[in-house]
Design a protein around this motif. Structure first.
Motif, PDB file in Angstrom:
ATOM      1  N   UNK A  21      29.075  34.612  32.893  1.00  0.00           N
ATOM      2  CA  UNK A  21      29.852  34.780  31.649  1.00  0.00           C
ATOM      3  C   UNK A  21      29.164  33.991  30.525  1.00  0.00           C
ATOM      4  N   UNK A  22      28.802  32.727  30.837  1.00  0.00           N
ATOM      5  CA  UNK A  22      28.132  31.889  29.815  1.00  0.00           C
ATOM      6  C   UNK A  22      26.823  32.522  29.347  1.00  0.00           C
ATOM      7  N   UNK A  23      26.162  33.258  30.263  1.00  0.00           N
ATOM      8  CA  UNK A  23      24.892  33.908  29.899  1.00  0.00           C
ATOM      9  C   UNK A  23      25.113  35.161  29.058  1.00  0.00           C
ATOM     10  N   UNK A  24      26.388  35.498  28.782  1.00  0.00           N
ATOM     11  CA  UNK A  24      26.688  36.598  27.871  1.00  0.00           C
ATOM     12  C   UNK A  24      27.072  37.900  28.549  1.00  0.00           C
ATOM     13  N   UNK A  25      27.257  37.872  29.878  1.00  0.00           N
ATOM     14  CA  UNK A  25      27.617  39.104  30.585  1.00  0.00           C
ATOM     15  C   UNK A  25      29.139  39.272  30.645  1.00  0.00           C
ATOM     16  N   UNK A  26      29.547  40.531  30.834  1.00  0.00           N
ATOM     17  CA  UNK A  26      30.964  40.795  31.111  1.00  0.00           C
ATOM     18  C   UNK A  26      31.106  40.787  32.635  1.00  0.00           C
ATOM     19  N   UNK A  27      31.955  39.905  33.177  1.00  0.00           N
ATOM     20  CA  UNK A  27      32.048  39.751  34.632  1.00  0.00           C
ATOM     21  C   UNK A  27      33.460  40.058  35.116  1.00  0.00           C
ATOM     22  N   UNK A  28      33.529  40.959  36.111  1.00  0.00           N
ATOM     23  CA  UNK A  28      34.810  41.260  36.767  1.00  0.00           C
ATOM     24  C   UNK A  28      34.753  40.629  38.150  1.00  0.00           C
ATOM     25  N   UNK A  29      35.771  39.857  38.521  1.00  0.00           N
ATOM     26  CA  UNK A  29      35.694  39.148  39.786  1.00  0.00           C
ATOM     27  C   UNK A  29      36.788  39.522  40.760  1.00  0.00           C
ATOM     28  N   UNK A  38      42.118  33.191  40.223  1.00  0.00           N
ATOM     29  CA  UNK A  38      42.717  32.515  39.052  1.00  0.00           C
ATOM     30  C   UNK A  38      41.762  31.457  38.496  1.00  0.00           C
ATOM     31  N   UNK A  39      41.071  30.729  39.410  1.00  0.00           N
ATOM     32  CA  UNK A  39      40.086  29.729  38.935  1.00  0.00           C
ATOM     33  C   UNK A  39      38.970  30.421  38.151  1.00  0.00           C
ATOM     34  N   UNK A  40      38.602  31.617  38.597  1.00  0.00           N
ATOM     35  CA  UNK A  40      37.537  32.356  37.901  1.00  0.00           C
ATOM     36  C   UNK A  40      38.020  32.839  36.536  1.00  0.00           C
ATOM     37  N   UNK A  41      39.287  33.245  36.478  1.00  0.00           N
ATOM     38  CA  UNK A  41      39.851  33.694  35.198  1.00  0.00           C
ATOM     39  C   UNK A  41      39.798  32.552  34.176  1.00  0.00           C
ATOM     40  N   UNK A  42      40.002  31.312  34.672  1.00  0.00           N
ATOM     41  CA  UNK A  42      39.916  30.146  33.776  1.00  0.00           C
ATOM     42  C   UNK A  42      38.496  29.968  33.242  1.00  0.00           C
ATOM     43  N   UNK A  43      37.517  30.596  33.933  1.00  0.00           N
ATOM     44  CA  UNK A  43      36.119  30.549  33.448  1.00  0.00           C
ATOM     45  C   UNK A  43      35.750  31.853  32.732  1.00  0.00           C
ATOM     46  N   UNK A  44      36.768  32.571  32.298  1.00  0.00           N
ATOM     47  CA  UNK A  44      36.587  33.808  31.498  1.00  0.00           C
ATOM     48  C   UNK A  44      36.017  34.997  32.302  1.00  0.00           C
ATOM     49  N   UNK A  45      36.228  34.949  33.622  1.00  0.00           N
ATOM     50  CA  UNK A  45      35.915  36.115  34.458  1.00  0.00           C
ATOM     51  C   UNK A  45      37.155  37.010  34.420  1.00  0.00           C
ATOM     52  N   UNK A  46      36.954  38.329  34.298  1.00  0.00           N
ATOM     53  CA  UNK A  46      38.111  39.225  34.274  1.00  0.00           C
ATOM     54  C   UNK A  46      38.571  39.511  35.698  1.00  0.00           C
ATOM     55  N   UNK A  47      39.890  39.597  35.862  1.00  0.00           N
ATOM     56  CA  UNK A  47      40.461  39.786  37.198  1.00  0.00           C
ATOM     57  C   UNK A  47      40.388  41.249  37.622  1.00  0.00           C
ATOM     58  N   UNK A  48      39.814  41.511  38.790  1.00  0.00           N
ATOM     59  CA  UNK A  48      39.801  42.876  39.317  1.00  0.00           C
ATOM     60  C   UNK A  48      40.857  42.956  40.414  1.00  0.00           C
ATOM     61  N   UNK A  49      41.338  44.159  40.700  1.00  0.00           N
ATOM     62  CA  UNK A  49      42.437  44.280  41.652  1.00  0.00           C
ATOM     63  C   UNK A  49      41.975  44.695  43.045  1.00  0.00           C
ATOM     64  N   UNK A  50      40.691  44.787  43.236  1.00  0.00           N
ATOM     65  CA  UNK A  50      40.161  45.131  44.560  1.00  0.00           C
ATOM     66  C   UNK A  50      38.660  45.264  44.451  1.00  0.00           C
TER      67      UNK A  50
END
Ligand code: NAD
Length: 294
Positions: A21-29, A38-50
């Motif tokens: 994310x910091x490197x400028x990518x859009x990341x779904x986790x 949830x910890x990843x969401x706090x690092x601006x990773x988007x939540x995926x449902x599966x």
């Protein structure tokens, strides 16, 4: 900027996804454990449902999972089927060479590019984006994956064909385990002979006994102030992870018909050390078992 799907947000995957994310990518986790997501969401990773959700519309899918079985189950369990053709699949987990090659075959059959890219550098290196990545796969896949991997590490080495990254990782770690045990035996012998740690270090660090285990990770307190020996053998690199990598090296040696008697002995010694309750200690703590004190 790439759209990246990331599966396995544990000790290593979480900071790696955050650095992408910091490197400028859009990341779904995605992770099976929701608190990790949830910890990843706090690092601006988007939540995926599966897992499949992660792969849909992704340019790149990265997995960071415990073992080969998990990687094959996840890649084969809908991930490859959900991605668009030409997506690059990168497995950064440390897994057996046979499973890594099988994952490449599955990806190729599904029309995807793929890399095995295990890492070295531990959780500290993952947080600092300073990992070393050992990469196996075609030149085309490496050219596509390298710019993404440089977001999580400072050194990205193309080691060769599919599986070569995992091969490099287990050969390197087998060498490290053997030299660490040899270093521990030498310091233990020095103690019995009344030779000081400093004296042996001063000689070995500048002569033919020199190695990373001596100069960077010296297993006795004193000579190298940053080594885990000065911090009650807190990892560092946990003995349980070294045990895992030695097990993988022995599995690979058996299937390749390679003779690795020292690697086999190192594997047995780390099995013993871990079975005595020291899996969470730094791997250099094996010096205490060699002293008969673990
Ligand atoms: P970890 O157990 O902390 O993380 C693995 C994550 O994968 C967990 O969060 C788990 O819930 C998730 N997971 C398992 N199966 C899943 C599935 N089917 N779908 C989605 N998520 C799933 O492990 P780690 O320490 O992050 O290590 C990951 C890999 O990196 C391992 O292969 C390890 O050998 C390697 N490695 C670890 C270190 C280290 O210092 N921890 C260093 C180098 C390499």
């Amino acid at each position: 900027m790439a759209r990246i799907g990331f599966i396995g947000l544990g000790n290593m995957g979480l900071p790696m996804a955050g650095n992408l994310v910091k490197a400028g990518h859009q990341v779904l986790g995605f992770d099976l454990v929701n608190s990790n997501v949830e910890k990843a969401v706090a690092r601006k990773v988007e939540k995926a449902h599966g897992a499949a959700d992660v792969a849909k519309d992704a340019d790149c899918v990265i997995t960071m999972l415990p073992a080969g079985k998990h990687v094959l189950d996840v890649w084969g369990g809908g991930l490859l089927a959900a991605a668009k053709p030409g997506t690059i699949f990168i497995d950064c987990s440390t897994i057996d060479v046979a499973s890594a090659r099988k994952a490449h075959d599955m990806a190729a059959k599904a029309g995807m590019l793929s890399l095995d890219a295990p890492v070295s550098g531990g959780v500290g290196g993952a947080e600092a984006a300073s990992l070393t990545l050992m990469v196996g796969g075609t030149k085309e896949a490496f050219a596509k994956g390298q710019p993404i991997l440089s977001g999580v590490g400072k050194k990205v080495v193309h080691c060769g064909d599919p599986g070569a990254g995992q091969s490099a990782k287990i050969c390197n770690n087998m060498m490290l385990a053997i030299t660490m045990i040899g270093t521990c035996e030498a310091f233990n012998l020095a103690e019995k002979l009344g030779l000081s740690h400093e004296a042996l270090f001063d000689v070995a660090s500048t002569s033919s006994g020199q190695s990373w285990a001596v100069t960077t990770y010296c297993p006795v307190p004193g000579p190298v102030p940053t080594s885990p020996a000065n911090n009650h053998y807190k990892p560092g690199f946990a003995a349980a992870l070294m045990q895992k990598d030695l097990g993988l090296s022995q599995e690979a040696a058996r299937s390749a018909g390679a003779s690795t008697p020292m690697g086999a002995a190192a594997s047995q010694l780390y099995n013993l050390f871990v079975s005595q309750g020291h899996g969470g200690d730094d791997f250099s703590g094996i010096i205490n078992m060699i002293r008969g004190k673990a």
